[in-house]
Design an enzyme around this catalytic site. Structure first.
Site, PDB file in Angstrom:
ATOM      1  N   LYS A 119     -37.790  13.869  -6.380  1.00  0.00           N
ATOM      2  CA  LYS A 119     -37.607  13.724  -7.818  1.00  0.00           C
ATOM      3  C   LYS A 119     -36.946  12.369  -8.081  1.00  0.00           C
ATOM      4  O   LYS A 119     -35.748  12.202  -7.898  1.00  0.00           O
ATOM      5  CB  LYS A 119     -36.727  14.851  -8.378  1.00  0.00           C
ATOM      6  N   GLY A 150     -26.841   9.047  -6.343  1.00  0.00           N
ATOM      7  CA  GLY A 150     -26.605   8.947  -7.778  1.00  0.00           C
ATOM      8  C   GLY A 150     -25.118   8.847  -8.049  1.00  0.00           C
ATOM      9  O   GLY A 150     -24.319   8.548  -7.152  1.00  0.00           O
ATOM     10  N   GLY A 198     -23.434  14.052  -8.496  1.00  0.00           N
ATOM     11  CA  GLY A 198     -23.340  14.463  -7.093  1.00  0.00           C
ATOM     12  C   GLY A 198     -22.464  15.703  -6.930  1.00  0.00           C
ATOM     13  O   GLY A 198     -22.788  16.608  -6.163  1.00  0.00           O
ATOM     14  N   GLU A 223     -25.001  10.308  -1.497  1.00  0.00           N
ATOM     15  CA  GLU A 223     -24.655   8.879  -1.556  1.00  0.00           C
ATOM     16  C   GLU A 223     -24.261   8.593  -2.993  1.00  0.00           C
ATOM     17  O   GLU A 223     -25.124   8.584  -3.874  1.00  0.00           O
ATOM     18  CB  GLU A 223     -25.859   8.010  -1.154  1.00  0.00           C
ATOM     19  N   CYS A 256     -24.485   0.415  -6.065  1.00  0.00           N
ATOM     20  CA  CYS A 256     -23.370   1.282  -5.686  1.00  0.00           C
ATOM     21  C   CYS A 256     -22.322   0.491  -4.922  1.00  0.00           C
ATOM     22  O   CYS A 256     -21.142   0.804  -4.969  1.00  0.00           O
ATOM     23  CB  CYS A 256     -23.883   2.436  -4.850  1.00  0.00           C
ATOM     24  N   GLU A 298     -16.226   3.373 -12.195  1.00  0.00           N
ATOM     25  CA  GLU A 298     -17.433   2.613 -11.875  1.00  0.00           C
ATOM     26  C   GLU A 298     -18.146   2.216 -13.167  1.00  0.00           C
ATOM     27  O   GLU A 298     -18.532   3.077 -13.945  1.00  0.00           O
ATOM     28  CB  GLU A 298     -18.364   3.463 -11.009  1.00  0.00           C
TER      29      GLU A 298
HETATM   30  P1  NDP Z   1     -27.403   9.851 -11.809  1.00  0.00           P
HETATM   31  O1  NDP Z   1     -26.366  10.564 -11.051  1.00  0.00           O
HETATM   32  O2  NDP Z   1     -27.389   9.917 -13.282  1.00  0.00           O
HETATM   33  O3  NDP Z   1     -28.857  10.321 -11.366  1.00  0.00           O
HETATM   34  C1  NDP Z   1     -29.282  10.345 -10.029  1.00  0.00           C
HETATM   35  C2  NDP Z   1     -30.448  11.277  -9.907  1.00  0.00           C
HETATM   36  O4  NDP Z   1     -30.006  12.604 -10.160  1.00  0.00           O
HETATM   37  C3  NDP Z   1     -31.567  11.024 -10.922  1.00  0.00           C
HETATM   38  O5  NDP Z   1     -32.818  11.287 -10.333  1.00  0.00           O
HETATM   39  C4  NDP Z   1     -31.254  12.030 -11.994  1.00  0.00           C
HETATM   40  O6  NDP Z   1     -32.348  12.368 -12.784  1.00  0.00           O
HETATM   41  C5  NDP Z   1     -30.822  13.198 -11.147  1.00  0.00           C
HETATM   42  N1  NDP Z   1     -30.084  14.229 -11.875  1.00  0.00           N
HETATM   43  C6  NDP Z   1     -29.467  14.150 -13.079  1.00  0.00           C
HETATM   44  N2  NDP Z   1     -28.898  15.332 -13.397  1.00  0.00           N
HETATM   45  C7  NDP Z   1     -29.164  16.173 -12.371  1.00  0.00           C
HETATM   46  C8  NDP Z   1     -28.843  17.527 -12.111  1.00  0.00           C
HETATM   47  N3  NDP Z   1     -28.129  18.260 -12.948  1.00  0.00           N
HETATM   48  N4  NDP Z   1     -29.269  18.075 -10.959  1.00  0.00           N
HETATM   49  C9  NDP Z   1     -29.975  17.344 -10.063  1.00  0.00           C
HETATM   50  N5  NDP Z   1     -30.324  16.061 -10.272  1.00  0.00           N
HETATM   51  C10 NDP Z   1     -29.909  15.473 -11.403  1.00  0.00           C
HETATM   52  O7  NDP Z   1     -27.326   8.352 -11.287  1.00  0.00           O
HETATM   53  P2  NDP Z   1     -28.122   7.105 -11.826  1.00  0.00           P
HETATM   54  O8  NDP Z   1     -29.589   7.343 -11.729  1.00  0.00           O
HETATM   55  O9  NDP Z   1     -27.534   6.729 -13.134  1.00  0.00           O
HETATM   56  O10 NDP Z   1     -27.738   6.023 -10.708  1.00  0.00           O
HETATM   57  C11 NDP Z   1     -26.569   5.321 -10.743  1.00  0.00           C
HETATM   58  C12 NDP Z   1     -25.529   5.939  -9.840  1.00  0.00           C
HETATM   59  O11 NDP Z   1     -26.035   6.037  -8.513  1.00  0.00           O
HETATM   60  C13 NDP Z   1     -24.297   5.091  -9.741  1.00  0.00           C
HETATM   61  O12 NDP Z   1     -23.138   5.874  -9.884  1.00  0.00           O
HETATM   62  C14 NDP Z   1     -24.349   4.517  -8.331  1.00  0.00           C
HETATM   63  O13 NDP Z   1     -23.113   4.197  -7.785  1.00  0.00           O
HETATM   64  C15 NDP Z   1     -25.054   5.571  -7.584  1.00  0.00           C
HETATM   65  N6  NDP Z   1     -25.698   4.993  -6.421  1.00  0.00           N
HETATM   66  C16 NDP Z   1     -25.214   5.273  -5.172  1.00  0.00           C
HETATM   67  C17 NDP Z   1     -25.759   4.680  -4.058  1.00  0.00           C
HETATM   68  C18 NDP Z   1     -25.269   5.004  -2.688  1.00  0.00           C
HETATM   69  O14 NDP Z   1     -26.054   4.857  -1.748  1.00  0.00           O
HETATM   70  N7  NDP Z   1     -24.039   5.444  -2.489  1.00  0.00           N
HETATM   71  C19 NDP Z   1     -26.843   3.719  -4.171  1.00  0.00           C
HETATM   72  C20 NDP Z   1     -27.272   3.504  -5.515  1.00  0.00           C
HETATM   73  C21 NDP Z   1     -26.719   4.140  -6.593  1.00  0.00           C
HETATM   74  P3  NDP Z   1     -32.516  11.679 -14.245  1.00  0.00           P
HETATM   75  O15 NDP Z   1     -32.576  10.206 -14.005  1.00  0.00           O
HETATM   76  O16 NDP Z   1     -33.782  12.238 -14.707  1.00  0.00           O
HETATM   77  O17 NDP Z   1     -31.327  12.087 -15.057  1.00  0.00           O
END
Ligand code: NDP
Length: 493
Positions: free
Chosen positions: A176, A229, A234, A251, A285, A386
């Site tokens: 997803k 995310g 998370g 992550e 991130c 962040e």
């Molecule tokens: P989000 O946490 O908003 O989303 C991540 C993913 O989770 C998306 O596919 C999102 O879908 C999905 N999601 C949202 N709500 C749910 C739920 N309730 N249950 C399951 N999945 C869900 O992060 P962002 O996309 O905004 O990305 C940015 C974040 O990612 C930053 O905080 C960054 O630090 C982190 N990140 C971490 C990395 C690492 O390796 N440590 C690398 C890169 C980013 P949808 O988009 O449809 O809401």
């Protein structure tokens, strides 16, 4: 406008609801493609397909590990052959620089080559067991259906960090992607069949996390959730996965410190701090969003930093000369500007930027000027939360102990940078910093060979490197009596 379909069991399907949503180009602010809005029905169908593809007698499970590895490596070849196209889709959909995305797409195949090569090197062990007459050995087996949930900032690279080891280990996938960057996932989906993956091994469901996150994470036939995310999402995913006693890799975010000592090569450190926060428009991130600068060089360093950052070329991310592109999503654009206001209200001194970019070359895109704050106190929100944008907090420090204390005083622990010419510091600081990655005299380097992941609230588990394949395997211990003559059945053997 391109109207995409979703991928289940090797079939390109329309969503059962008949609903699509628009995805926008952050440089123009205009919609450019329609993405299927999946619901629970698609999640259930995708998990069922992945479960069937994982069945013991399926083509995927019965092929040799070498054949499986060859398919994974072939996917790498196909991505390499389609790198220009995939990179331009990523740039159009998430606004990151084409130069960066093309670089990533050129590098992504290495993950498939490395993990594809590992597929037939997954070995158990023979245990010299302490029970006479018993032959005991271990098998390393795949987990089953993996839910891969990925963010928008480096869509295909962060998905690859999950897909390559998970597939090499023999699992099947329901992927997803983020609602803001699904197009490149669906374009990449066209390559799975050509690579030779049997139908159902990789399925892609698109839509909103709020709609399909929970049905996917809590689905009883999902064995593991591999998530990248934000830490709040998370945490929610971890909680849902816990209910099913599912394995997780998380992550999450960071608030990484880039620490510059007075003995550092100042020009290199300036470039390192710039790359830590303004590359990828700060939407990484591992962003070095806190620059900790030794007091004795603070003013001179800030002067050089301002001089270089103020020259950053903003504009069309598809142009190779652009250095800072737009913010990927509208909500993120608003969030970055809100944090800038919070920092100002808290008393941080805005030395550069601090506004939306009103440059002609930025057109109608969602641009924020590269922003630098000095006078930031470690207690301020801007130093703790962040932002995920081009906003740097500069914090002075007195000595090594204070630098370590400030750097570690965060809920996160993803990465850190150290700039020094001292061999002692280069060796002692990495041991003292609470972060999954520490760079010394460099920043923002990753490799398929080196483990990546977070300490503390930045995550659980590791991606890339030899460690990563174990995240997608489980160990079985097999006991065989080789002499017969069963002992007393009422006593543990
Ligand atoms: P989000 O946490 O908003 O989303 C991540 C993913 O989770 C998306 O596919 C999102 O879908 C999905 N999601 C949202 N709500 C749910 C739920 N309730 N249950 C399951 N999945 C869900 O992060 P962002 O996309 O905004 O990305 C940015 C974040 O990612 C930053 O905080 C960054 O630090 C982190 N990140 C971490 C990395 C690492 O390796 N440590 C690398 C890169 C980013 P949808 O988009 O449809 O809401």
């Amino acid at each position: 406008m391109e109207k995409y379909k979703l991928l289940i069991n090797g079939q390109w399907l329309e969503p059962q609801s008949g609903e699509w949503f628009e995805t926008e180009n952050p440089f123009t602010g205009q919609p450019w493609a329609m993405i299927p809005r999946c619901g629970k029905a698609e999640v259930d169908a995708a998990v069922a397909a992945a479960k069937a593809a994982f069945h013991q007698k399926s083509p995927w499970r019965t092929m040799t590990a070498s054949a499986r590895g060859a398919i994974v490596r072939k996917l790498g070849d196909l991505i390499a052959a389609n790198a220009d196209h995939l990179a331009s889709i990523e740039t159009r959909d998430n606004g990151k620089l084409y130069a960066e995305m093309r670089g990533q797409l050129g590098y992504i195949p290495q993950w498939y080559y490395y993990f594809g090569g590992l597929a037939d090197k997954i070995e158990g062990r023979v245990i010299p067991i302490d029970k006479p007459g018993i032959f005991n050995y271990t098998r390393e087996e795949p987990l089953g259906v993996i839910a891969a949930i990925t963010p928008w900032n480096s869509p295909l690279m962060l998905a690859t960090w999950k897909l390559a080891p998970a597939l090499a280990a023999g699992n099947t996938i329901v992927w997803k992607p983020s609602e803001f960057s699904s197009a490149s996932a669906l374009e990449m989906g066209r390559l799975f069949e050509e690579a030779g993956f049997p139908p159902g091994v990789v399925n892609i469901v698109t839509g909103f996390g709020s709609d399909i996150g929970e049905p996917l994470v809590t689905h009883p036939d999902v064995a593991k959730v591999a998530f990248t995310g934000g830490d709040k999402t998370g945490e929610a995913v971890y909680g849902m996965a816990a209910r099913g006693i599912k394995k997780v890799t998380l992550e999450l975010g960071g608030k990484s410190a880039n620490i510059v000592f007075d003995d550092a090569s100042m020009d290199d450190a300036v470039k390192g701090v710039i790359s830590g926060i303004f590359a990828a428009t700060g939407q990484t991130c591992i962003a070095g969003s806190r620059a900790l600068i030794h007091k004795s060089i603070h003013d001179k360093f800030v002067e050089k930093l301002l001089a270089m950052a103020s020259q950053a070329r903003m504009g069309d991310p598809s142009q190779m000369t652009t250095q800072v592109g737009p913010i990927t999503t509208r909500p993120q654009y608003r969030k970055v500007l809100e944090y800038i206001e919070i920092a100002k209200q808290e008393g941080a001194v805005c030395r550069l930027g601090g506004t939306p970019a009103a440059r002609p070359e930025c057109g109608t895109g969602w641009f924020v000027e590269p922003t630098i704050f000095t006078g930031v106190k470690p207690t301020m929100r801007i130093a703790n939360e962040e932002v995920f944008g081009p906003v740097l907090s500069i914090i002075p420090f007195e000595d090594e102990d204070e630098a370590v204390e400030i750097a570690n005083n965060t809920i996160y622990g993803l990465a850190a940078g150290v700039w020094t010419q001292s061999i002692q510091r280069a060796l002692s600081m990495p041991a003292r910093l609470e972060a999954g990655t520490v760079w010394v005299n460099t920043y923002r380097a990753v490799s398929y060979m080196s483990p990546f992941g977070g300490f503390k609230r930045s995550g659980i588990g590791r991606e890339s490197g030899l460690h990563a394949i174990n995240e997608y395997l489980q160990t079985k211990s097999v006991w065989i009596d080789i002499v017969g003559n069963a002992p007393n059945p009422f006593v543990m053997r």
